[in-house]
Design a protein around this motif. Structure first.
Motif, PDB file in Angstrom:
ATOM      1  N   ASN A  16      26.951  40.721  43.982  1.00 10.67           N
ATOM      2  CA  ASN A  16      27.778  41.906  43.678  1.00 10.67           C
ATOM      3  C   ASN A  16      29.028  41.943  44.557  1.00 10.67           C
ATOM      4  OD1 ASN A  16      25.881  42.690  41.800  1.00 10.67           O
ATOM      5  ND2 ASN A  16      24.941  44.229  43.110  1.00 10.67           N
ATOM      6  N   ARG A  17      28.883  41.607  45.848  1.00  9.34           N
ATOM      7  CA  ARG A  17      30.043  41.595  46.743  1.00  9.34           C
ATOM      8  C   ARG A  17      31.050  40.520  46.322  1.00  9.34           C
ATOM      9  NH1 ARG A  17      25.922  42.595  50.514  1.00  9.34           N
ATOM     10  NH2 ARG A  17      25.827  40.409  51.138  1.00  9.34           N
ATOM     11  N   VAL A  18      30.548  39.354  45.900  1.00  9.68           N
ATOM     12  CA  VAL A  18      31.443  38.280  45.445  1.00  9.68           C
ATOM     13  C   VAL A  18      32.199  38.737  44.201  1.00  9.68           C
ATOM     14  CG1 VAL A  18      31.483  35.973  44.399  1.00  9.68           C
ATOM     15  CG2 VAL A  18      30.153  36.378  46.478  1.00  9.68           C
ATOM     16  N   ASP A  19      31.507  39.365  43.260  1.00 14.26           N
ATOM     17  CA  ASP A  19      32.169  39.862  42.044  1.00 14.26           C
ATOM     18  C   ASP A  19      33.238  40.893  42.387  1.00 14.26           C
ATOM     19  OD1 ASP A  19      30.626  38.223  40.445  1.00 14.26           O
ATOM     20  OD2 ASP A  19      29.197  39.812  39.909  1.00 14.26           O
ATOM     21  N   TYR A  20      32.918  41.801  43.296  1.00 11.02           N
ATOM     22  CA  TYR A  20      33.870  42.825  43.694  1.00 11.02           C
ATOM     23  C   TYR A  20      35.084  42.188  44.380  1.00 11.02           C
ATOM     24  CZ  TYR A  20      35.883  46.873  46.025  1.00 11.02           C
ATOM     25  OH  TYR A  20      36.743  47.842  46.469  1.00 11.02           O
ATOM     26  N   THR A  21      34.839  41.222  45.255  1.00 10.37           N
ATOM     27  CA  THR A  21      35.936  40.534  45.942  1.00 10.37           C
ATOM     28  C   THR A  21      36.817  39.812  44.938  1.00 10.37           C
ATOM     29  OG1 THR A  21      34.533  40.265  47.877  1.00 10.37           O
ATOM     30  CG2 THR A  21      36.471  38.846  47.747  1.00 10.37           C
ATOM     31  N   ARG A  22      36.217  39.193  43.951  1.00 13.02           N
ATOM     32  CA  ARG A  22      36.970  38.489  42.911  1.00 13.02           C
ATOM     33  C   ARG A  22      37.898  39.458  42.186  1.00 13.02           C
ATOM     34  NH1 ARG A  22      32.865  36.030  39.785  1.00 13.02           N
ATOM     35  NH2 ARG A  22      32.807  34.463  41.404  1.00 13.02           N
ATOM     36  N   VAL A  23      37.407  40.634  41.833  1.00  9.04           N
ATOM     37  CA  VAL A  23      38.215  41.642  41.145  1.00  9.04           C
ATOM     38  C   VAL A  23      39.363  42.105  42.045  1.00  9.04           C
ATOM     39  CG1 VAL A  23      38.177  44.020  40.274  1.00  9.04           C
ATOM     40  CG2 VAL A  23      36.385  42.423  39.609  1.00  9.04           C
ATOM     41  N   MET A  24      39.063  42.342  43.313  1.00  8.28           N
ATOM     42  CA  MET A  24      40.091  42.799  44.236  1.00  8.28           C
ATOM     43  C   MET A  24      41.180  41.737  44.447  1.00  8.28           C
ATOM     44  SD  MET A  24      39.269  45.847  44.763  1.00  8.28           S
ATOM     45  CE  MET A  24      40.398  46.312  46.038  1.00  8.28           C
ATOM     46  N   VAL A  25      40.794  40.470  44.565  1.00  9.28           N
ATOM     47  CA  VAL A  25      41.777  39.391  44.738  1.00  9.28           C
ATOM     48  C   VAL A  25      42.629  39.266  43.482  1.00  9.28           C
ATOM     49  CG1 VAL A  25      42.021  36.876  44.984  1.00  9.28           C
ATOM     50  CG2 VAL A  25      40.470  38.141  46.495  1.00  9.28           C
ATOM     51  N   ARG A  26      42.018  39.381  42.310  1.00 12.92           N
ATOM     52  CA  ARG A  26      42.775  39.308  41.057  1.00 12.92           C
ATOM     53  C   ARG A  26      43.785  40.439  40.981  1.00 12.92           C
ATOM     54  NH1 ARG A  26      38.816  38.923  36.821  1.00 12.92           N
ATOM     55  NH2 ARG A  26      38.505  41.119  37.275  1.00 12.92           N
ATOM     56  N   ASP A  27      43.385  41.655  41.360  1.00 10.35           N
ATOM     57  CA  ASP A  27      44.303  42.795  41.359  1.00 10.35           C
ATOM     58  C   ASP A  27      45.443  42.586  42.353  1.00 10.35           C
ATOM     59  OD1 ASP A  27      42.770  44.013  39.433  1.00 10.35           O
ATOM     60  OD2 ASP A  27      41.807  45.434  40.823  1.00 10.35           O
ATOM     61  N   LEU A  28      45.113  42.031  43.518  1.00  7.99           N
ATOM     62  CA  LEU A  28      46.128  41.750  44.530  1.00  7.99           C
ATOM     63  C   LEU A  28      47.117  40.699  44.018  1.00  7.99           C
ATOM     64  CD1 LEU A  28      47.199  42.204  47.387  1.00  7.99           C
ATOM     65  CD2 LEU A  28      45.620  40.423  48.155  1.00  7.99           C
ATOM     66  N   ALA A  29      46.614  39.683  43.344  1.00  5.24           N
ATOM     67  CA  ALA A  29      47.484  38.641  42.791  1.00  5.24           C
ATOM     68  C   ALA A  29      48.418  39.232  41.738  1.00  5.24           C
ATOM     69  CB  ALA A  29      46.645  37.513  42.199  1.00  5.24           C
ATOM     70  N   ARG A  30      47.914  40.095  40.894  1.00  8.91           N
ATOM     71  CA  ARG A  30      48.756  40.740  39.880  1.00  8.91           C
ATOM     72  C   ARG A  30      49.843  41.579  40.546  1.00  8.91           C
ATOM     73  NH1 ARG A  30      43.971  42.945  36.153  1.00  8.91           N
ATOM     74  NH2 ARG A  30      43.422  40.985  35.155  1.00  8.91           N
ATOM     75  N   SER A  31      49.455  42.291  41.574  1.00  9.15           N
ATOM     76  CA  SER A  31      50.411  43.126  42.290  1.00  9.15           C
ATOM     77  C   SER A  31      51.511  42.271  42.931  1.00  9.15           C
ATOM     78  CB  SER A  31      49.675  43.944  43.347  1.00  9.15           C
ATOM     79  OG  SER A  31      50.549  44.776  44.029  1.00  9.15           O
ATOM     80  N   CYS A  32      51.110  41.149  43.523  1.00  7.91           N
ATOM     81  CA  CYS A  32      52.085  40.231  44.124  1.00  7.91           C
ATOM     82  C   CYS A  32      53.013  39.655  43.063  1.00  7.91           C
ATOM     83  CB  CYS A  32      51.376  39.104  44.870  1.00  7.91           C
ATOM     84  SG  CYS A  32      50.589  39.637  46.383  1.00  7.91           S
ATOM     85  N   ASP A  33      52.455  39.272  41.924  1.00  7.54           N
ATOM     86  CA  ASP A  33      53.261  38.715  40.842  1.00  7.54           C
ATOM     87  C   ASP A  33      54.279  39.737  40.358  1.00  7.54           C
ATOM     88  OD1 ASP A  33      51.961  36.279  40.956  1.00  7.54           O
ATOM     89  OD2 ASP A  33      50.617  36.722  39.264  1.00  7.54           O
ATOM     90  N   ARG A  34      53.867  40.986  40.202  1.00 11.42           N
ATOM     91  CA  ARG A  34      54.775  42.037  39.762  1.00 11.42           C
ATOM     92  C   ARG A  34      55.897  42.252  40.777  1.00 11.42           C
ATOM     93  NH1 ARG A  34      50.763  46.274  39.180  1.00 11.42           N
ATOM     94  NH2 ARG A  34      49.201  45.059  38.111  1.00 11.42           N
ATOM     95  N   THR A  35      55.540  42.204  42.042  1.00 13.08           N
ATOM     96  CA  THR A  35      56.532  42.393  43.100  1.00 13.08           C
ATOM     97  C   THR A  35      57.541  41.254  43.084  1.00 13.08           C
ATOM     98  OG1 THR A  35      54.894  43.536  44.462  1.00 13.08           O
ATOM     99  CG2 THR A  35      56.853  42.710  45.577  1.00 13.08           C
ATOM    100  N   LEU A  36      57.087  40.029  42.889  1.00 13.20           N
ATOM    101  CA  LEU A  36      57.990  38.873  42.867  1.00 13.20           C
ATOM    102  C   LEU A  36      58.861  38.831  41.614  1.00 13.20           C
ATOM    103  CD1 LEU A  36      55.611  36.111  44.234  1.00 13.20           C
ATOM    104  CD2 LEU A  36      57.514  37.208  45.419  1.00 13.20           C
ATOM    105  N   GLU A  37      58.379  39.404  40.507  1.00 20.31           N
ATOM    106  CA  GLU A  37      59.139  39.401  39.258  1.00 20.31           C
ATOM    107  C   GLU A  37      60.239  40.451  39.256  1.00 20.31           C
ATOM    108  OE1 GLU A  37      56.251  39.931  36.182  1.00 20.31           O
ATOM    109  OE2 GLU A  37      55.481  37.893  36.384  1.00 20.31           O
ATOM    110  N   GLN A  38      60.163  41.454  40.083  1.00 14.35           N
ATOM    111  CA  GLN A  38      61.168  42.500  40.117  1.00 14.35           C
ATOM    112  C   GLN A  38      62.444  41.960  40.754  1.00 14.35           C
ATOM    113  OE1 GLN A  38      59.420  45.758  42.188  1.00 14.35           O
ATOM    114  NE2 GLN A  38      58.124  46.372  40.481  1.00 14.35           N
ATOM    115  N   PRO A  39      63.602  42.296  40.149  1.00 18.63           N
ATOM    116  CA  PRO A  39      64.864  41.798  40.710  1.00 18.63           C
ATOM    117  C   PRO A  39      65.272  42.478  41.986  1.00 18.63           C
ATOM    118  CG  PRO A  39      65.226  42.904  38.588  1.00 18.63           C
ATOM    119  CD  PRO A  39      63.765  42.953  38.910  1.00 18.63           C
TER     120      PRO A  39
END
Length: 118
Positions: free
Chosen positions: A95-118
Motif C-alpha cells: 500500500n505504501r509503494v502504491d501511494y508513493t507511486r501516485v505521489m511521484v506521478r503527481d509530482l512529475a505532472r506538476s513539474c512538467d506543467r511548470t516547465l511547459e509554462q512560458p
C-alpha cells in the motif's frame, strides 16, 4: 506436532468445549427432571447443579483463553504458528509503494506543467 500444531490444538480445545456444552445441557435437563418430580431428592438435584456449574466454569475459562489468543492474533502480536503479522506488514508495504507511486506521478505532472509554462 506438525506445522499446524497450535492451530490443531486450538480446534481440539474447541471440540472439547462443544462436548462440555452437551454435558451442560444434559445436567440442566436432569436438574429440571429432578425438580419436576413430586418427590425429587435434593442430593441428586445438587449433584446436577454442581455438574452444571463446574462445566460452565470450565467452558468460560477455555473460551476466555481462546478469545485472548484471537486478540493477540488480530493485533499483530507475534505468536507461534501464525503468519498474519507478516502478511499484514507485507500488505501495508505494498500500500505504501502504491501511494508513493501516485505521489511521484503527481509530482512529475506538476513539474512538467511548470516547465511547459512560458
Amino acid at each position: 506436532m506438525g506445522t499446524y500444531g497450535p492451530a490443531n490444538e486450538k480446534l481440539r480445545n474447541l471440540e472439547e468445549v462443544e462436548k462440555e456444552i452437551g454435558l451442560i445441557l444434559q445436567s440442566a435437563a436432569s436438574a429440571i427432571v429432578e425438580m419436576s418430580k413430586e418427590k425429587g431428592t435434593e442430593r441428586v438435584l445438587d449433584r446436577h447443579v454442581t455438574q452444571f456449574t463446574s462445566s460452565v466454569q470450565r467452558i468460560e475459562l477455555e473460551l476466555s483463553g481462546q478469545i485472548r489468543y484471537l486478540t493477540q492474533v488480530a493485533t499483530g502480536q507475534p505468536h507461534e504458528g501464525s503468519s498474519y503479522a507478516a502478511r499484514k506488514d507485507a500488505q501495508m508495504a505494498v500500500n505504501r509503494v502504491d501511494y508513493t507511486r501516485v505521489m511521484v506521478r503527481d509530482l512529475a505532472r506538476s513539474c512538467d506543467r511548470t516547465l511547459e509554462q512560458p
